[in-house]
Design an enzyme around this catalytic site. Structure first.
Site, PDB file in Angstrom:
ATOM      1  CE  LYS A  40      -5.453  27.372 -22.742  1.00  0.00           C
ATOM      2  NZ  LYS A  40      -4.990  28.520 -21.942  1.00  0.00           N
ATOM      3  CB  SER A 475     -25.046  -5.018  13.843  1.00  0.00           C
ATOM      4  OG  SER A 475     -23.999  -5.812  13.306  1.00  0.00           O
ATOM      5  CB  SER A 545     -17.326  -5.830   4.862  1.00  0.00           C
ATOM      6  OG  SER A 545     -18.523  -6.412   5.292  1.00  0.00           O
TER       7      SER A 545
END
Length: 634
Positions: A40, A475, A545
């Site tokens: 190429k 926590s 989360s």
């Protein structure tokens, strides 16, 4: 002196004439692609060399580099004109997309040399996205290979309809017509199976120059055009786009003074004249074109491929991302689609995660569902999958957070092709093509109600809030959230607490703890919290989360100021020492996979609205601190 002035005037006139002719030539963008070592870069180097587009100092440097790092002995290695990276020259391969410009008497060209290695397939997609034509190179000694099929499939998928099958290195097979015919027959069988109905095959030698700029005496059995002759005559996309209905994505609102207001952009399709009736989408408002403004003056007509500023006869709302289209044949507007996605990032796609989708001048938030299937480009088999990995090609449903203006990619690259961008890293992670909008997107509409969220909140004499508690397992999120809710209850506040474990017993009982499932878990909770806030409640959520992207996604679901991120800041060693539920012990023993902090990451908030340190204070003190920060809640 008169002769000198006359000579200068003639030179200036010649330059002006040359530039004028050059300016009005058509432009063809094309790519070269195929497998590794198919030639190429050598082919492009030969095109640049034969079209006299390299200077004497470049030629001298090329000759020196060819002797030092070239692969053609003492002869010129044309690939070095394109392979500019040091790693490319050292390894003799193409890594990044290289763009080169050259011109002939008839046309200008921009060619993209794309990598052949599978690991750089994403670079090939980048180069193909704007191309009118693809030159698929095949080494005459090797025939059709895996990357030949992959790149052909991608070129067709991306919408390139002009395909040149260049059977290269014919000099190494003694210019055998039999070998050429074998390769063409094999490629035709594959091309037909993926929908390529027509292509132009030619025998070439990029190194020797056979059939590049002129017919070669070494292939008397070939009666077709040379590569350059074909490139000069093939129809470019812009010519086809001019026959389509008018579309112009608005890139910029041009307001230099109080007396002028125009909308600037690149015309993606069709043509437009002053007096034409147009429609601005997605709003659907109509007007007519009063002026077409350019730096050179007003135009009587503008066509696809031109950048212009349009002035409307009416003062209607129109901004960046809107699309100005012909009034009687506008594009569609929707927010859910089926799309083909080419994944281009080292990290796998996360189902349900929110990405930026950029389509034309529009930028919206989008989520991708689990793919329906991926495509094996060698067998064209549809394979089941849960996500998309690097270089995977899959079909999936996507949903944007607001309606966008679009057309199927088969009809419009501009309004049908998109990229996905990671919101946190700003990396482009995928390219995609829209197929069609989903019927449910057209049939599902917001139902207007008379009792608004403001009315709901007024009855409760409070401002809606979502108090989002995030932190590691152990926590103290749930404990503190419970204390905060008790305090709010004593203050006659209307609240509801969504706890991570409780929600997984019902609404999210079908979800596990993989990254994709965690993302979907938070998305569902965010939607529920939003509905509760619409009802005027103060919503407390206690979820690990772990990912910033999903916490930010929920924040953007709510009006400004209603999402309060509360970081329950507890070091991992302290949370693990507590281990109230015995989860850390199981995770350390390998009995609990994808556990946050152990074998799954936690991304702490960088700028939380409220931070509490549960090492330094008790849950009751933490709750009191949060209440003080939230007051007044009315």
């Amino acid at each position: 002196m008169d002769n000198a002035y006359q000579t200068e005037a003639l030179i200036a006139e010649d330059i002006h004439a040359y530039l004028d002719v050059h300016q009005h030539k058509t432009m063809l963008r094309f790519i070269t692609c195929g497998s590794v070592d198919d030639g190429k870069s050598t082919l492009i180097g030969r095109l640049l060399y034969d079209s006299k587009m390299i200077f004497e100092d470049q030629l001298a440097a090329l000759e020196a580099d060819s002797k030092r790092v070239g692969t053609q002995g003492q002869e010129i290695d044309f690939a070095l004109l394109v392979d500019g990276l040091a790693a490319e020259r050292e390894q003799g391969i193409t890594i990044d997309v290289a763009y080169r410009f050259f011109a002939t008497e008839k046309r200008k060209f921009i060619v993209a040399d794309t990598p052949g290695h599978e690991q750089y397939t994403r670079n090939m997609v980048t180069g193909a996205s704007t191309a009118d034509l693809a030159v698929i190179l095949i080494d005459a000694r090797k025939g059709v290979l895996t990357q030949t099929r992959r790149h052909s499939y991608l070129a067709h998928l991306i919408g390139i309809r002009n395909i040149v099958l260049a059977v290269n290195k014919m000099d190494l097979v003694d210019y055998s017509q039999t070998r050429f015919d074998e390769i063409v027959a094999e490629y035709r069988e594959f091309a037909t199976s993926i929908g390529i109905t027509d292509f132009t095959a030619m025998p070439i030698s990029g190194f020797k120059g056979d059939n590049i700029t002129a017919p070669s005496a070494n292939t008397p059995w070939y009666s077709g055009p040379s590569l350059i002759a074909h490139l000069e005559e093939v129809e470019v996309n812009s010519a086809q786009e001019q026959t389509r209905p008018f579309r112009m994505p608005v890139q910029w609102v041009n307001r230099p003074n109080l007396d002028f207001r125009g909308f600037s952009g690149l015309i993606a399709g069709g043509s437009v004249r002053p007096g034409d009736a147009v429609r601005v989408l997605p709003s659907g408002k109509t007007s007519t074109i009063s002026r077409i403004v350019t730096l050179e003056g007003d135009l009587d007509e503008a066509v696809a491929g031109q950048s212009v500023t349009l002035c409307l006869a009416d003062e209607i709302d129109c901004s960046r991302g809107d699309v100005i289209a012909t009034a009687d044949n506008p594009p569609e507007v929707a927010d859910q689609f089926e799309a083909t996605i080419v994944w281009m990032d080292d990290e796998a796609m996360l189902v349900g995660r929110s990405y930026w989708l950029k389509l034309g001048t529009q930028t919206v938030s989008v989520t991708v569902q689990q793919p329906k299937y991926t495509v094996n480009v060698n067998t064209l088999e549809h394979l089941a999958c849960k996500t998309l990995e690097l270089n995977a090609i899959g079909v999936a449903e996507i949903a944007t957070d607001k309606p966008i203006v679009f057309e199927a990619y088969a009809d419009s690259r501009t309004l049908g092709g998109f990229v996905l961008v990671d919101k946190l890293t700003n990396r482009t992670v995928a390219a995609g093509m829209l197929h069609f909008s989903l019927r449910r997107a057209q049939n599902v509409h917001w139902q207007a109600t008379d009792i608004t969220r403001e009315v709901h909140a007024g009855l409760k004499n409070q401002k809606p809030k979502v108090l989002w508690f995030t932190g590691l397992s152990g926590s103290g999120k749930s404990t503190i959230a419970n204390e905060v809710e008790k305090s709010l209850n004593l203050m006659n506040r209307h609240t509801f607490l969504l706890d991570g474990d409780n929600v997984r017993h019902g609404l999210n009982r079908d979800l596990g703890f993989t990254e994709a499932d965690r993302i979907e878990n938070i998305r569902r909770v965010g939607e529920v919290a939003k509905l509760m806030a619409d009802a005027g409640l103060i919503v407390l959520t206690a979820f690990i989360s772990p990912f910033r992207a999903e916490r930010e996604m929920v924040r953007k679901m709510l009006p400004e100021g209603e999402f309060i991120e509360i970081f329950v800041d507890t070091p991992l060693e302290v949370a693990e020492a507590r281990d109230v539920k015995g989860l850390y012990k199981k995770a350390r023993a390998g009995a609990l996979k994808n556990f946050t902090g152990i074998d799954s990451p936690y991304e702490p908030p960088e700028t939380p609205d409220i931070r509490v340190n549960t090492v330094a204070i008790t849950p009751e003190e933490a709750a009191e601190h949060i209440i003080r920060q939230l007051m007044p809640l009315k």
